[in-house]
Design an enzyme around this catalytic site. Structure first.
Site, PDB file in Angstrom:
ATOM      1  N   CYS A  14       0.903  -1.233   0.089  1.00 54.05           N
ATOM      2  CA  CYS A  14      -0.156   0.147   0.026  1.00 54.05           C
ATOM      3  C   CYS A  14       0.744   1.254   0.078  1.00 54.05           C
ATOM      4  O   CYS A  14       1.841   1.327   0.927  1.00 54.05           O
ATOM      5  CB  CYS A  14      -0.923   0.039   1.360  1.00 54.05           C
ATOM      6  SG  CYS A  14      -1.991   1.343   1.516  1.00 54.05           S
ATOM      7  N   CYS A  20      -0.168   5.400   7.482  1.00 59.10           N
ATOM      8  CA  CYS A  20      -1.101   4.925   8.120  1.00 59.10           C
ATOM      9  C   CYS A  20      -0.942   3.994   9.497  1.00 59.10           C
ATOM     10  O   CYS A  20      -1.282   4.242  10.532  1.00 59.10           O
ATOM     11  CB  CYS A  20      -2.126   4.248   7.082  1.00 59.10           C
ATOM     12  SG  CYS A  20      -3.362   2.931   7.758  1.00 59.10           S
ATOM     13  N   CYS A  23      -1.605  -1.659   8.660  1.00 58.47           N
ATOM     14  CA  CYS A  23      -1.285  -2.803   8.121  1.00 58.47           C
ATOM     15  C   CYS A  23       0.019  -3.142   8.473  1.00 58.47           C
ATOM     16  O   CYS A  23       0.931  -2.874   7.560  1.00 58.47           O
ATOM     17  CB  CYS A  23      -1.667  -2.865   6.855  1.00 58.47           C
ATOM     18  SG  CYS A  23      -3.392  -2.815   6.565  1.00 58.47           S
ATOM     19  N   GLN A 221     -19.227  -8.735  13.664  1.00 62.73           N
ATOM     20  CA  GLN A 221     -17.954  -8.919  13.237  1.00 62.73           C
ATOM     21  C   GLN A 221     -17.680  -8.459  11.733  1.00 62.73           C
ATOM     22  O   GLN A 221     -18.564  -8.552  11.073  1.00 62.73           O
ATOM     23  CB  GLN A 221     -18.075 -10.640  13.012  1.00 62.73           C
ATOM     24  CG  GLN A 221     -18.119 -11.214  14.406  1.00 62.73           C
ATOM     25  CD  GLN A 221     -16.667 -11.508  14.942  1.00 62.73           C
ATOM     26  OE1 GLN A 221     -15.762 -11.041  14.598  1.00 62.73           O
ATOM     27  NE2 GLN A 221     -16.835 -11.797  16.378  1.00 62.73           N
ATOM     28  N   GLU A 271     -23.515 -11.014  28.787  1.00 56.73           N
ATOM     29  CA  GLU A 271     -22.672 -10.065  28.153  1.00 56.73           C
ATOM     30  C   GLU A 271     -23.242  -8.797  28.796  1.00 56.73           C
ATOM     31  O   GLU A 271     -24.071  -8.654  29.533  1.00 56.73           O
ATOM     32  CB  GLU A 271     -23.301  -9.850  26.541  1.00 56.73           C
ATOM     33  CG  GLU A 271     -22.928  -8.547  26.113  1.00 56.73           C
ATOM     34  CD  GLU A 271     -21.587  -8.219  25.813  1.00 56.73           C
ATOM     35  OE1 GLU A 271     -20.769  -9.222  25.369  1.00 56.73           O
ATOM     36  OE2 GLU A 271     -21.118  -7.011  25.946  1.00 56.73           O
ATOM     37  N   CYS A 346      -8.496 -13.094  21.282  1.00 57.00           N
ATOM     38  CA  CYS A 346      -7.897 -12.313  19.934  1.00 57.00           C
ATOM     39  C   CYS A 346      -6.578 -11.848  20.561  1.00 57.00           C
ATOM     40  O   CYS A 346      -5.667 -10.960  20.124  1.00 57.00           O
ATOM     41  CB  CYS A 346      -8.778 -11.050  19.586  1.00 57.00           C
ATOM     42  SG  CYS A 346      -9.281 -10.013  20.997  1.00 57.00           S
TER      43      CYS A 346
HETATM   44  N1  SAH Z   1     -18.658 -13.401  21.182  1.00 56.20           N
HETATM   45  C1  SAH Z   1     -19.024 -12.245  20.520  1.00 56.20           C
HETATM   46  C2  SAH Z   1     -18.465 -10.950  20.993  1.00 56.20           C
HETATM   47  C3  SAH Z   1     -17.026 -11.176  21.383  1.00 56.20           C
HETATM   48  S1  SAH Z   1     -16.245  -9.610  21.831  1.00 56.20           S
HETATM   49  C4  SAH Z   1     -18.773 -12.430  18.993  1.00 56.20           C
HETATM   50  O1  SAH Z   1     -18.211 -13.358  18.590  1.00 56.20           O
HETATM   51  O2  SAH Z   1     -19.227 -11.474  18.209  1.00 56.20           O
HETATM   52  C5  SAH Z   1     -16.164  -9.569  23.494  1.00 56.20           C
HETATM   53  C6  SAH Z   1     -17.342  -9.301  24.203  1.00 56.20           C
HETATM   54  O3  SAH Z   1     -17.007  -9.295  25.892  1.00 56.20           O
HETATM   55  C7  SAH Z   1     -18.113  -7.860  23.971  1.00 56.20           C
HETATM   56  O4  SAH Z   1     -19.145  -7.743  23.347  1.00 56.20           O
HETATM   57  C8  SAH Z   1     -18.051  -6.977  25.372  1.00 56.20           C
HETATM   58  O5  SAH Z   1     -18.845  -6.075  25.395  1.00 56.20           O
HETATM   59  C9  SAH Z   1     -18.037  -8.270  26.345  1.00 56.20           C
HETATM   60  N2  SAH Z   1     -17.380  -7.957  27.785  1.00 56.20           N
HETATM   61  C10 SAH Z   1     -16.459  -7.321  28.014  1.00 56.20           C
HETATM   62  N3  SAH Z   1     -16.183  -7.469  29.398  1.00 56.20           N
HETATM   63  C11 SAH Z   1     -17.118  -8.319  29.908  1.00 56.20           C
HETATM   64  C12 SAH Z   1     -17.493  -8.969  31.292  1.00 56.20           C
HETATM   65  N4  SAH Z   1     -16.755  -8.467  32.163  1.00 56.20           N
HETATM   66  N5  SAH Z   1     -18.701  -9.555  31.194  1.00 56.20           N
HETATM   67  C13 SAH Z   1     -19.237  -9.909  30.158  1.00 56.20           C
HETATM   68  N6  SAH Z   1     -18.951  -9.452  28.789  1.00 56.20           N
HETATM   69  C14 SAH Z   1     -17.883  -8.591  28.723  1.00 56.20           C
END
Ligand code: SAH
Length: 396
Positions: A14, A20, A23, A221, A271, A346
């Site tokens: 790029c 930037c 990447c 996602q 969540e 991640c």
């Molecule tokens: N499993 C989902 C999101 C994963 S991202 C997917 O695949 O799309 C991680 C998530 O954890 C986020 O939505 C965030 O809001 C949530 N999170 C962060 N800290 C948390 C906690 N202490 N208890 C419950 N959820 C939490």
């Protein structure tokens, strides 16, 4: 070019890379990036066994279904739009990006070019003058629906009707257009108020055979192609049966739990973010899924209460943020004794820390699969299967 340098250097590198900084691996060919990520996971998770082969993309270009551009001006007064230079608030002008959806990029460039004709001023963060701050585009890769969000400093939009019809004429693929008002001095892109200028105010997309409604604010996602592969691996690892009780911890809008629901007896999601929980509940309804319920709670508190109430589960999906899980969550999980835990992460560094705790609590790591969710960046995602091996519980 020698074979070795050919392997290292990406001929399509790029031109904005040095400015930037988004990447980090863009100077490597894609096969080399995958090797780099594989090696990184092998090093960071070495003590738990050898990972399987990384799941890469067939076509790693333009994978992002959500593009966000900040608007500003150069010193000479030219309007620019794009990303902030890594670690700064300086805008790097982007016309197209190899990670971003191409339709989204074209819409953003056309909006940039339309502004002078409509006498729209871009926002100046220092002086706090001007109007347009950001443009956000989300495209449903399987549905083709496109959402455009204009983020502005006020609700005053003098040539609104003309602007909307011109933009729709240029981009008939836009299915909804939203004005989001963010008058605050903040780093957050979106404000609280929004006005739907065209369409239904959200897009619908299909992921893992299920429909999801995605609004301007809701989390979704950003690489749906890889996300489907990641979830398929997670569901495979969970070995569900029609009467399995499954916990989806850190469930976001419920995507993993809902993808697993048809193979399980009951799905229970937890969540912290209340908006995401609302989305999870309505996504379950939209897909006529009746065996999933969602709770708004800290995942650690939730697990502690489940364990204290003597509840158990056959499988637990956990997908915590980069900081990993909490002691409370892990020790309650160990108390609940689910047979299988599928840990999606991640950040392999915090994942390794948490895996050590689970191993002390009577679990063993069975399988590790890295998945490339973010080509060209240095991010790695891993899905790990952990199974229960013994009855002795030690949580310290
Ligand atoms: N499993 C989902 C999101 C994963 S991202 C997917 O695949 O799309 C991680 C998530 O954890 C986020 O939505 C965030 O809001 C949530 N999170 C962060 N800290 C948390 C906690 N202490 N208890 C419950 N959820 C939490």
């Amino acid at each position: 070019m020698s074979q070795k340098s050919n392997l290292k250097t990406n001929p399509d590198a790029c031109p904005l890379a040095s400015k930037c900084g988004g990447c980090q691996l863009q100077n490597m060919t894609y096969p080399r990036q995958l090797k780099w990520k594989q090696a990184r996971v092998e090093i960071l998770l070495r003590e738990f066994g050898r990972p399987g082969r990384i799941i890469g993309m067939d076509n790693p270009l333009h994978y992002r279904n959500k593009v966000q551009a900040a608007f500003g001006r150069t010193r000479a007064g030219k309007i620019i739009s794009g990303v902030y230079q890594s670690g700064t608030h300086r805008i790097v002008n982007v016309d197209s990006c190899m990670t971003e959806d191409e339709t989204a990029d074209r819409i953003i460039v056309d909006i940039r070019n339309m502004l002078p004709g409509f006498r729209i001023w871009v926002y100046d963060e220092d002086k706090r003058t001007g109007w347009l701050r950001h443009v956000l585009v989300k495209r449903g890769f399987s549905s083709g629906e496109v959402m455009v969000v204009l983020v502005a400093a006020s609700g005053r939009f003098p040539m609104k009707k003309k602007f909307v019809s011109k933009l729709l004429e240029m981009h008939p693929e836009i299915t909804t257009l939203i004005l989001n008002i963010n008058a605050k001095d903040t780093n957050l892109v979106l404000g609280d108020r929004e006005e739907v200028l065209y369409g239904k105010g959200y897009i619908v997309d299909t992921l893992c055979g299920l429909e999801f409604a995605v609004s301007a604010k809701s989390f979704y996602q950003i690489n749906p192609v890889q996300c489907e592969k990641l979830y398929a691996k997670a569901v495979e690892y969970a070995s569900l049966t029609p009467d399995s009780v499954v916990i989806d911890a850190y469930c976001g809008i419920g995507t993993i739990g809902l993808a697993a629901a048809k193979y399980a007896g009951t799905v229970i999601g937890a969540e912290l973010n209340p908006d995401a929980v609302k989305d999870a509940v309505s996504n379950a309804k939209r897909n006529n899924i009746k065996n999933a319920r969602f709770y708004c709670a800290d995942a650690g508190d939730f697990m502690e209460q489940m364990a204290a109430a003597g509840e158990t589960a056959d499988a637990v999906f956990m997908d915590p943020p980069r900081s990993g899980s909490s002691r409370k969550f892990l020790s309650s999980l160990i108390k609940m004794k689910p047979g299988r835990v599928v840990y999606i992460s991640c950040n392999p560094e915090t994942q390794a820390r948490d895996l050590r705790i689970l191993i002390k609590g009577g679990y063993k790591v069975e399988k590790i699969t890295p998945v490339d969710m973010f080509p060209f960046t240095n991010h790695v995602e891993t899905v790990v299967l952990i199974t229960r091996v013994r009855a002795i519980i030690r949580t310290n």
